[in-house]
Enzyme design. Sequence first.
Site, short mmCIF file in Angstrom:
data_model
loop_
_atom_site.label_atom_id
_atom_site.label_comp_id
_atom_site.label_asym_id
_atom_site.label_seq_id
_atom_site.Cartn_x
_atom_site.Cartn_y
_atom_site.Cartn_z
N THR A 78 -0.60 7.60 -0.96
CA THR A 78 -1.96 7.80 -1.54
C THR A 78 -2.87 6.32 -0.90
OG1 THR A 78 -1.21 6.06 -3.05
CG2 THR A 78 -0.91 8.22 -3.67
N ASP A 81 0.33 -0.50 12.50
CA ASP A 81 0.48 -1.30 11.39
C ASP A 81 0.98 -2.70 11.63
OD1 ASP A 81 2.56 -0.31 8.57
OD2 ASP A 81 2.54 -2.38 9.30
N ARG A 83 0.88 -1.27 -0.01
CA ARG A 83 -0.08 0.03 -0.19
C ARG A 83 0.81 1.34 -0.04
NH1 ARG A 83 -4.73 1.29 4.40
NH2 ARG A 83 -3.00 2.16 5.69
N ASP A 137 4.73 -4.23 10.47
CA ASP A 137 5.63 -3.47 11.50
C ASP A 137 5.54 -4.04 12.85
OD1 ASP A 137 6.38 -1.88 9.42
OD2 ASP A 137 5.61 0.06 10.31
C1 PRP Z 1 -0.98 -3.51 4.96
C2 PRP Z 1 -1.81 -4.90 5.16
C3 PRP Z 1 -2.88 -5.13 3.94
C4 PRP Z 1 -3.08 -3.59 3.47
C5 PRP Z 1 -4.64 -3.34 3.96
O1 PRP Z 1 -0.11 -3.93 3.95
O2 PRP Z 1 -1.09 -5.78 5.40
O3 PRP Z 1 -2.13 -5.56 3.15
O4 PRP Z 1 -2.25 -2.76 4.32
O5 PRP Z 1 -4.65 -2.15 3.66
P1 PRP Z 1 -5.99 -1.64 2.26
O6 PRP Z 1 -6.95 -2.59 2.41
O7 PRP Z 1 -6.11 -0.40 2.76
O8 PRP Z 1 -5.23 -1.96 1.04
P2 PRP Z 1 1.20 -2.89 3.76
O9 PRP Z 1 0.97 -2.47 2.24
O10 PRP Z 1 1.18 -2.00 4.78
O11 PRP Z 1 2.33 -3.88 3.73
P3 PRP Z 1 3.12 -4.83 4.96
O12 PRP Z 1 2.15 -6.16 4.86
O13 PRP Z 1 4.59 -4.83 4.43
O14 PRP Z 1 2.68 -4.00 6.36
N1 URA Z 2 -2.60 -1.73 7.45
C1 URA Z 2 -2.27 -2.14 8.83
O1 URA Z 2 -1.38 -2.74 9.07
N2 URA Z 2 -3.12 -1.69 9.68
C2 URA Z 2 -4.28 -0.83 9.61
O2 URA Z 2 -4.97 -0.43 10.29
C3 URA Z 2 -4.59 -0.44 8.00
C4 URA Z 2 -3.79 -1.07 6.89
#
Ligand code: PRP
Ligand code: URA
Length: 239
Positions: A133, A227, A129, A230
Amino acid sequence: MTITATPPAGITNDITNDITNDITNSTVHLLPQTRQLRALHTIIRDRNCDLERFVTTSGRIIRQLVETALDLLPFEPSGVQTPVGQTYHGLRPAKPICGVPVVRAGESMEHELRAMSPGVRIGKILIQRDKVTKLPRLYYSALPADIDRHSVLLLDPMLATGGTALAAIEVLLAHGVAEDDIVFVTLLSAPEGIDAVHARHPNLRIVTSAIEERLNENAYMIPGIGDFGDRYFGTDVPR
Ligand code: PRP
Ligand code: URA
């Protein structure tokens, strides 16, 4: 309203009750909101939860999610001989199962699925993500060539705006997986994300352990968990 979310007597789950009253789609399978599940959520939502406890506790919830998702897949009759010479008329999965984590956070769920079912096949989809944006960007996918013959558990612990889930579902559909063969398994979900997925795929099944109140201005769920990736991998700011 066919969501299986019945808080035990004496427990008021304000958020869940409010939200589930609005969501009338039988394709959302919310884990029973037991005291024990609430206790596990209380541990991982605490901003002071350390890495080790976060991993073990979220793992316990993920196992419940995976068991629930597996129960939604098709089964066929399977008889076995018991040690006392009798036939047990049981069941076995009607199709092979493939887990598809969305990298990175989804790998937390892959870890539990593989521990529960060591022979399971795994595909990977890397979607991130955008930090500004909040739109998903697909970087990579590696799926079994015959994934269209499988029941697919799409694994991502966070369903926020739904952008990532939709992008991942498109990858699966483009590889010939039928919508009916996909179960999206997620630990926390926002009503906005559920609505976004169902606006495009009304019958797609979602298994979740909590439905949050809403998204904040940064597209994070509230009350939420922060997150997830993280926190699970220890890349958040050290405290
Ligand atoms: C996070 C999460 C989902 C996404 C959800 O991933 O693990 O994949 O955001 O958000 P959305 O429904 O608004 O698309 P991120 O891209 O932050 O990567 P990560 O898995 O490395 O934390
Ligand atoms: N991704 C996350 O890890 N947490 C949230 O709340 C939304 C997106």
